[in-house]
Motif scaffolding. Structure first.
Motif, PDB file in Angstrom:
ATOM      1  N   GLN A   1       0.933  -0.923  -0.136  1.00 34.80           N
ATOM      2  CA  GLN A   1      -0.236   0.035   0.011  1.00 34.80           C
ATOM      3  C   GLN A   1       1.035   1.117   0.000  1.00 34.80           C
ATOM      4  OE1 GLN A   1      -2.994   1.001   3.320  1.00 34.80           O
ATOM      5  NE2 GLN A   1      -4.162  -0.483   2.096  1.00 34.80           N
ATOM      6  N   MET A   2       0.425   2.171  -0.792  1.00 38.32           N
ATOM      7  CA  MET A   2       1.455   3.379  -0.962  1.00 38.32           C
ATOM      8  C   MET A   2       0.513   4.654  -0.944  1.00 38.32           C
ATOM      9  SD  MET A   2       4.073   3.968  -4.134  1.00 38.32           S
ATOM     10  CE  MET A   2       5.380   4.613  -3.901  1.00 38.32           C
ATOM     11  N   VAL A   3       0.711   5.440  -0.110  1.00 37.90           N
ATOM     12  CA  VAL A   3       0.123   6.659  -0.041  1.00 37.90           C
ATOM     13  C   VAL A   3       0.566   7.950  -0.476  1.00 37.90           C
ATOM     14  CG1 VAL A   3      -1.377   8.250   1.696  1.00 37.90           C
ATOM     15  CG2 VAL A   3      -1.595   5.890   2.017  1.00 37.90           C
ATOM     16  N   TYR A   4       0.092   8.628  -1.406  1.00 38.48           N
ATOM     17  CA  TYR A   4       0.602   9.776  -1.897  1.00 38.48           C
ATOM     18  C   TYR A   4       0.013  11.152  -1.591  1.00 38.48           C
ATOM     19  CZ  TYR A   4       0.767  13.047  -6.009  1.00 38.48           C
ATOM     20  OH  TYR A   4       0.786  14.359  -6.573  1.00 38.48           O
TER      21      TYR A   4
ATOM     22  N   PRO B   1      -1.787  18.416  -8.297  1.00 36.35           N
ATOM     23  CA  PRO B   1      -2.971  17.347  -8.698  1.00 36.35           C
ATOM     24  C   PRO B   1      -2.546  16.409  -9.730  1.00 36.35           C
ATOM     25  CG  PRO B   1      -3.484  19.283 -10.006  1.00 36.35           C
ATOM     26  CD  PRO B   1      -2.145  19.951  -8.890  1.00 36.35           C
ATOM     27  N   LEU B   2      -1.398  15.603  -9.120  1.00 40.13           N
ATOM     28  CA  LEU B   2      -0.878  14.607  -9.926  1.00 40.13           C
ATOM     29  C   LEU B   2      -1.004  13.290  -9.642  1.00 40.13           C
ATOM     30  CD1 LEU B   2       2.616  16.895 -10.894  1.00 40.13           C
ATOM     31  CD2 LEU B   2       0.292  16.268 -12.280  1.00 40.13           C
ATOM     32  N   THR B   3      -2.188  12.901  -8.959  1.00 37.71           N
ATOM     33  CA  THR B   3      -2.385  11.443  -8.582  1.00 37.71           C
ATOM     34  C   THR B   3      -2.260  10.502  -9.811  1.00 37.71           C
ATOM     35  OG1 THR B   3      -4.664  11.853  -8.690  1.00 37.71           O
ATOM     36  CG2 THR B   3      -3.511  12.002  -6.674  1.00 37.71           C
ATOM     37  N   HIS B   4      -2.905  11.010 -11.211  1.00 35.55           N
ATOM     38  CA  HIS B   4      -2.924  10.127 -12.244  1.00 35.55           C
ATOM     39  C   HIS B   4      -1.566  10.016 -12.949  1.00 35.55           C
ATOM     40  CE1 HIS B   4      -7.279  10.375 -11.589  1.00 35.55           C
ATOM     41  NE2 HIS B   4      -7.365   9.179 -12.421  1.00 35.55           N
ATOM     42  N   PHE B   5      -0.864  10.736 -12.857  1.00 42.27           N
ATOM     43  CA  PHE B   5       0.518  10.875 -13.320  1.00 42.27           C
ATOM     44  C   PHE B   5       1.130   9.922 -12.496  1.00 42.27           C
ATOM     45  CE2 PHE B   5       5.029  12.633 -12.457  1.00 42.27           C
ATOM     46  CZ  PHE B   5       5.308  12.232 -14.107  1.00 42.27           C
ATOM     47  N   CYS B   6       0.979   9.820 -10.935  1.00 43.35           N
ATOM     48  CA  CYS B   6       1.661   8.835 -10.150  1.00 43.35           C
ATOM     49  C   CYS B   6       0.977   7.305 -10.516  1.00 43.35           C
ATOM     50  CB  CYS B   6       1.200   9.124  -8.868  1.00 43.35           C
ATOM     51  SG  CYS B   6       2.042   8.240  -7.436  1.00 43.35           S
ATOM     52  N   LEU B   7      -0.175   7.232 -11.026  1.00 41.97           N
ATOM     53  CA  LEU B   7      -0.783   5.710 -11.362  1.00 41.97           C
ATOM     54  C   LEU B   7       0.088   5.377 -12.329  1.00 41.97           C
ATOM     55  CD1 LEU B   7      -3.004   3.587 -11.058  1.00 41.97           C
ATOM     56  CD2 LEU B   7      -4.251   5.330 -12.553  1.00 41.97           C
ATOM     57  N   GLY B   8       0.377   6.132 -13.386  1.00 39.44           N
ATOM     58  CA  GLY B   8       1.061   5.625 -14.559  1.00 39.44           C
ATOM     59  C   GLY B   8       2.475   5.182 -14.196  1.00 39.44           C
ATOM     60  N   LEU B   9       3.255   6.109 -13.385  1.00 37.69           N
ATOM     61  CA  LEU B   9       4.598   5.837 -12.957  1.00 37.69           C
ATOM     62  C   LEU B   9       4.562   4.423 -12.162  1.00 37.69           C
ATOM     63  CD1 LEU B   9       5.681   9.203 -11.640  1.00 37.69           C
ATOM     64  CD2 LEU B   9       6.839   7.943 -13.291  1.00 37.69           C
ATOM     65  N   ILE B  10       3.666   4.351 -11.342  1.00 43.06           N
ATOM     66  CA  ILE B  10       3.436   2.681 -10.708  1.00 43.06           C
ATOM     67  C   ILE B  10       3.126   1.716 -11.694  1.00 43.06           C
ATOM     68  CG2 ILE B  10       2.222   1.690  -8.885  1.00 43.06           C
ATOM     69  CD1 ILE B  10       1.962   4.381  -7.520  1.00 43.06           C
TER      70      ILE B  10
ATOM     71  N   VAL C   1      -7.609   4.776  -4.868  1.00 39.98           N
ATOM     72  CA  VAL C   1      -8.582   5.437  -4.306  1.00 39.98           C
ATOM     73  C   VAL C   1      -8.150   6.851  -3.931  1.00 39.98           C
ATOM     74  CG1 VAL C   1     -10.208   5.293  -2.417  1.00 39.98           C
ATOM     75  CG2 VAL C   1      -9.127   3.309  -3.382  1.00 39.98           C
ATOM     76  N   PRO C   2      -8.854   7.830  -4.418  1.00 44.00           N
ATOM     77  CA  PRO C   2      -8.658   9.334  -4.074  1.00 44.00           C
ATOM     78  C   PRO C   2      -8.882   9.422  -2.532  1.00 44.00           C
ATOM     79  CG  PRO C   2      -9.939   9.262  -5.761  1.00 44.00           C
ATOM     80  CD  PRO C   2      -9.910   7.814  -5.538  1.00 44.00           C
TER      81      PRO C   2
ATOM     82  N   GLN D   1      -4.333  18.382   1.327  1.00 40.53           N
ATOM     83  CA  GLN D   1      -3.436  18.159  -0.042  1.00 40.53           C
ATOM     84  C   GLN D   1      -3.911  17.299  -1.031  1.00 40.53           C
ATOM     85  OE1 GLN D   1       0.161  16.471   2.157  1.00 40.53           O
ATOM     86  NE2 GLN D   1       1.308  18.235   1.191  1.00 40.53           N
ATOM     87  N   HIS D   2      -3.440  16.879  -2.253  1.00 41.06           N
ATOM     88  CA  HIS D   2      -4.074  16.216  -3.187  1.00 41.06           C
ATOM     89  C   HIS D   2      -3.537  14.828  -2.520  1.00 41.06           C
ATOM     90  CE1 HIS D   2      -5.345  19.000  -5.855  1.00 41.06           C
ATOM     91  NE2 HIS D   2      -4.330  19.795  -5.470  1.00 41.06           N
ATOM     92  N   ALA D   3      -4.224  13.602  -2.527  1.00 46.00           N
ATOM     93  CA  ALA D   3      -3.771  12.541  -1.931  1.00 46.00           C
ATOM     94  C   ALA D   3      -4.558  11.440  -2.315  1.00 46.00           C
ATOM     95  CB  ALA D   3      -4.071  12.542  -0.125  1.00 46.00           C
ATOM     96  N   ALA D   4      -4.012  10.290  -2.476  1.00 47.11           N
ATOM     97  CA  ALA D   4      -4.619   9.061  -3.158  1.00 47.11           C
ATOM     98  C   ALA D   4      -3.965   7.839  -2.410  1.00 47.11           C
ATOM     99  CB  ALA D   4      -4.637   8.758  -4.652  1.00 47.11           C
TER     100      ALA D   4
END
Ligand code: HEM
Length: 181
Positions: free
Chosen positions: A130-133, A138-147, A163-164, A170-173
């Motif tokens: 589990q990884m909390v960003y 607002p770059l949660t989807h960029f992070c998804l692509g990196l993962i 899951v947002p 902050q922006h978090a997922a």
């Protein structure tokens, strides 16, 4: 954000739709920088978001999908540009756990002005991470692509759920990565 991120976003767009179409998008987007990025310069993240929206409109992709695609592209660039971070990691979990306390720490030494997210990670058994960003950006989807690209890179199939996390300042997922059975 570092200019190299903008340069790579434009490289990705050029590979997909060609240089002329990208020039047109830049002309229309009314960007503070006029779309002229130096890899070592620093530019506002809101400009990146604007560009992602404009490119997304052109290729009929949502800004979220385009961010994710860009995460994949950027990961491959990191592997080419900084191979040393990847060679001593056994698998994707090892790599993802190293981002907060190793990779991004080194990145900050190289470029003190970078704007980086915060990660906390926790393992559950051998097959779930589990990884909390959390980030100002607002770059949660960029992070998804990196993962996702990180999983592809290490070649062991796994699924990623995002899951947002609402109601935070902050922006978090929360990302859950499960190795395939
Ligand atoms: C799967 C692995 C990685 C993940 C999940 C990750 C995550 C992220 C995210 C989400 C951002 C955007 C900034 C934000 O959201 O606040 C970012 C920025 C960045 N990351 Fe990573 N990263 C990874 C690997 C790497 C590697 C291997 C490098 C090696 C050089 C790196 C260098 C950077 C740089 C230079 C930025 C831009 C910072 C800026 O422009 O100010 N990352 N990273």
């Amino acid at each position: 954000m570092k200019g190299m991120v903008f340069v790579e976003l434009l490289n990705m767009a050029e590979a997909a739709i060609g240089e002329d179409a990208v020039d047109e998008i830049l002309d229309r987007a009314e960007l503070a920088s006029d779309g002229a990025y130096s890899a070592v310069g620093n530019y506002s993240c809101s400009e990146l978001i604007k560009l992602v929206e404009a490119i997304g409109l052109h290729v009929k992709a949502s800004p979220e999908d385009l961010q994710t695609q860009f995460g994949h592209w950027m990961f491959r660039r990191f592997v080419e540009g900084y191979p040393g971070f990847f060679t001593d990691k056994a698998d994707a979990f090892d790599m993802l756990e190293a981002i907060e306390n190793e990779v991004h720490v080194e990145v900050r030494k190289l470029y003190p002005e970078v704007e980086l997210p915060h990660f906390s990670t926790e393992r559950f058994g051998g097959d779930r991470l589990q990884m909390v960003y959390r980030s100002e950006r607002p770059l949660t989807h960029f992070c998804l692509g990196l993962i996702q690209a990180c999983i592809t890179h290490f070649g062991e199939p796994a699924e990623v759920d995002m899951v947002p996390l609402e109601g935070e300042s902050q922006h978090a997922a929360e990302f859950t990565i499960r190795k395939a059975a």
